[in-house]
Design a protein around this motif. Structure first.
Motif, PDB file in Angstrom:
ATOM      1  N   THR A 170     -18.227  -2.614   7.513  1.00 33.42           N
ATOM      2  CA  THR A 170     -17.184  -3.056   6.597  1.00 33.42           C
ATOM      3  C   THR A 170     -17.602  -2.757   5.167  1.00 33.42           C
ATOM      4  N   ALA A 171     -16.619  -2.559   4.303  1.00 31.00           N
ATOM      5  CA  ALA A 171     -16.893  -2.269   2.899  1.00 31.00           C
ATOM      6  C   ALA A 171     -16.185  -3.296   2.028  1.00 31.00           C
ATOM      7  N   SER A 172     -16.889  -3.776   1.022  1.00 32.00           N
ATOM      8  CA  SER A 172     -16.299  -4.643   0.011  1.00 32.00           C
ATOM      9  C   SER A 172     -16.505  -3.959  -1.336  1.00 32.00           C
ATOM     10  N   ALA A 173     -16.094  -4.614  -2.398  1.00 31.56           N
ATOM     11  CA  ALA A 173     -16.219  -4.009  -3.722  1.00 31.56           C
ATOM     12  C   ALA A 173     -17.671  -3.771  -4.113  1.00 31.56           C
ATOM     13  N   SER A 174     -18.571  -4.600  -3.582  1.00 32.56           N
ATOM     14  CA  SER A 174     -19.961  -4.509  -4.030  1.00 32.56           C
ATOM     15  C   SER A 174     -20.934  -3.931  -3.003  1.00 32.56           C
ATOM     16  N   ALA A 175     -20.552  -3.928  -1.711  1.00 26.78           N
ATOM     17  CA  ALA A 175     -21.542  -3.494  -0.714  1.00 26.78           C
ATOM     18  C   ALA A 175     -20.876  -3.014   0.563  1.00 26.78           C
ATOM     19  N   ILE A 176     -21.652  -2.286   1.338  1.00 22.47           N
ATOM     20  CA  ILE A 176     -21.243  -1.875   2.684  1.00 22.47           C
ATOM     21  C   ILE A 176     -22.120  -2.653   3.649  1.00 22.47           C
ATOM     22  N   ASP A 177     -21.491  -3.388   4.557  1.00 24.39           N
ATOM     23  CA  ASP A 177     -22.215  -4.245   5.494  1.00 24.39           C
ATOM     24  C   ASP A 177     -21.897  -3.848   6.921  1.00 24.39           C
ATOM     25  N   THR A 178     -22.785  -4.218   7.816  1.00 25.04           N
ATOM     26  CA  THR A 178     -22.547  -4.095   9.247  1.00 25.04           C
ATOM     27  C   THR A 178     -22.368  -5.503   9.787  1.00 25.04           C
ATOM     28  N   ARG A 179     -21.269  -5.704  10.519  1.00 20.41           N
ATOM     29  CA  ARG A 179     -20.966  -7.037  11.032  1.00 20.41           C
ATOM     30  C   ARG A 179     -20.819  -6.973  12.542  1.00 20.41           C
ATOM     31  N   THR A 180     -21.535  -7.832  13.245  1.00 20.59           N
ATOM     32  CA  THR A 180     -21.442  -7.928  14.694  1.00 20.59           C
ATOM     33  C   THR A 180     -20.539  -9.105  15.035  1.00 20.59           C
ATOM     34  N   ILE A 181     -19.465  -8.833  15.787  1.00 21.26           N
ATOM     35  CA  ILE A 181     -18.465  -9.855  16.105  1.00 21.26           C
ATOM     36  C   ILE A 181     -18.435 -10.061  17.616  1.00 21.26           C
ATOM     37  N   PRO A 182     -18.730 -11.271  18.097  1.00 18.47           N
ATOM     38  CA  PRO A 182     -18.639 -11.542  19.537  1.00 18.47           C
ATOM     39  C   PRO A 182     -17.178 -11.483  20.003  1.00 18.47           C
ATOM     40  N   PHE A 183     -16.968 -11.005  21.232  1.00 18.54           N
ATOM     41  CA  PHE A 183     -15.602 -10.861  21.738  1.00 18.54           C
ATOM     42  C   PHE A 183     -14.881 -12.198  21.865  1.00 18.54           C
ATOM     43  N   GLN A 184     -15.596 -13.308  22.042  1.00 20.49           N
ATOM     44  CA  GLN A 184     -14.911 -14.590  22.163  1.00 20.49           C
ATOM     45  C   GLN A 184     -14.286 -15.013  20.829  1.00 20.49           C
ATOM     46  N   ASP A 185     -14.714 -14.412  19.698  1.00 22.02           N
ATOM     47  CA  ASP A 185     -14.142 -14.705  18.389  1.00 22.02           C
ATOM     48  C   ASP A 185     -12.974 -13.790  18.040  1.00 22.02           C
ATOM     49  N   ILE A 186     -12.740 -12.743  18.846  1.00 23.90           N
ATOM     50  CA  ILE A 186     -11.717 -11.749  18.539  1.00 23.90           C
ATOM     51  C   ILE A 186     -10.409 -12.099  19.235  1.00 23.90           C
ATOM     52  N   LYS A 187      -9.336 -12.142  18.432  1.00 22.83           N
ATOM     53  CA  LYS A 187      -7.998 -12.377  18.978  1.00 22.83           C
ATOM     54  C   LYS A 187      -7.348 -11.053  19.373  1.00 22.83           C
ATOM     55  N   SER A 188      -7.407 -10.052  18.477  1.00 24.06           N
ATOM     56  CA  SER A 188      -6.831  -8.740  18.798  1.00 24.06           C
ATOM     57  C   SER A 188      -7.511  -7.650  17.974  1.00 24.06           C
ATOM     58  N   ILE A 189      -7.392  -6.429  18.489  1.00 24.53           N
ATOM     59  CA  ILE A 189      -7.924  -5.239  17.820  1.00 24.53           C
ATOM     60  C   ILE A 189      -6.802  -4.216  17.771  1.00 24.53           C
ATOM     61  N   ARG A 190      -6.567  -3.687  16.573  1.00 24.56           N
ATOM     62  CA  ARG A 190      -5.514  -2.668  16.421  1.00 24.56           C
ATOM     63  C   ARG A 190      -5.998  -1.574  15.485  1.00 24.56           C
ATOM     64  N   GLN A 191      -5.474  -0.377  15.734  1.00 25.24           N
ATOM     65  CA  GLN A 191      -5.735   0.720  14.812  1.00 25.24           C
ATOM     66  C   GLN A 191      -4.621   0.704  13.769  1.00 25.24           C
ATOM     67  N   PRO A 192      -4.959   0.879  12.478  1.00 25.18           N
ATOM     68  CA  PRO A 192      -3.936   0.849  11.432  1.00 25.18           C
ATOM     69  C   PRO A 192      -2.895   1.945  11.639  1.00 25.18           C
ATOM     70  N   SER A 193      -1.670   1.634  11.253  1.00 29.66           N
ATOM     71  CA  SER A 193      -0.566   2.583  11.381  1.00 29.66           C
ATOM     72  C   SER A 193      -0.715   3.702  10.358  1.00 29.66           C
ATOM     73  N   ARG A 194      -0.344   4.878  10.766  1.00 33.35           N
ATOM     74  CA  ARG A 194      -0.362   6.028   9.861  1.00 33.35           C
ATOM     75  C   ARG A 194       1.058   6.529   9.614  1.00 33.35           C
ATOM     76  N   ALA A 195       2.026   5.634   9.701  1.00 36.17           N
ATOM     77  CA  ALA A 195       3.431   6.024   9.572  1.00 36.17           C
ATOM     78  C   ALA A 195       3.723   6.623   8.198  1.00 36.17           C
ATOM     79  N   GLY A 196       3.182   6.031   7.143  1.00 39.51           N
ATOM     80  CA  GLY A 196       3.428   6.542   5.790  1.00 39.51           C
ATOM     81  C   GLY A 196       2.927   7.968   5.620  1.00 39.51           C
ATOM     82  N   ARG A 197       1.742   8.234   6.123  1.00 39.48           N
ATOM     83  CA  ARG A 197       1.196   9.585   6.034  1.00 39.48           C
ATOM     84  C   ARG A 197       2.051  10.569   6.814  1.00 39.48           C
ATOM     85  N   ASN A 198       2.508  10.164   7.998  1.00 31.62           N
ATOM     86  CA  ASN A 198       3.320  11.050   8.826  1.00 31.62           C
ATOM     87  C   ASN A 198       4.661  11.356   8.165  1.00 31.62           C
TER      88      ASN A 198
END
Length: 111
Positions: free
Chosen positions: A60-88
């Motif tokens: 992940t990237a923030s204004a000040s740093a690039i971090d690596t974050r490990t997220i357990p699956f029990q904490d995840i509700k959903s995963i989606r790829q961002p839409s590219r409709a505007g580019r298309n």
């Protein structure tokens, strides 16, 4: 006439179970940009670093740093790829513009 068919399609769509986060993560390749919604309501956007049976690792990237974050699956509700409709849409409009420009140029050339 089409009402029963539409009702069946709607019921089939609504009854189809959502893909669990573990299955979705297993399909992602390293470097893919994803939006992850946590059970807590937080949204995290990042690039997939790795997927294990227990967790998803994102860069992940923030204004000040690039971090690596490990997220357990029990904490995840959903995963989606961002839409590219505007580019298309922009690519389509650019193609139409270039086609129109080619037609105008061909018209001037023939006159």
């Amino acid at each position: 006439m089409f009402r029963p068919i539409i009702c069946l399609l709607l019921c089939a769509t609504l009854c189809y179970p959502a893909e669990p986060p573990v299955a979705k993560a297993a399909q992602l390749s390293s470097g893919t940009v994803v939006d992850v919604w946590l059970v807590s309501g937080e949204r995290i956007r990042g690039r997939v670093q790795s997927v294990t049976p227990e967790s998803l690792e994102l860069m992940t990237a923030s204004a000040s740093a690039i971090d690596t974050r490990t997220i357990p699956f029990q904490d995840i509700k959903s995963i989606r790829q961002p839409s590219r409709a505007g580019r298309n849409v922009l690519m389509g409009l650019g193609g139409v513009f270039l086609f129109g420009l080619a037609l105008v140029a061909a018209g001037f050339r023939n006159s």
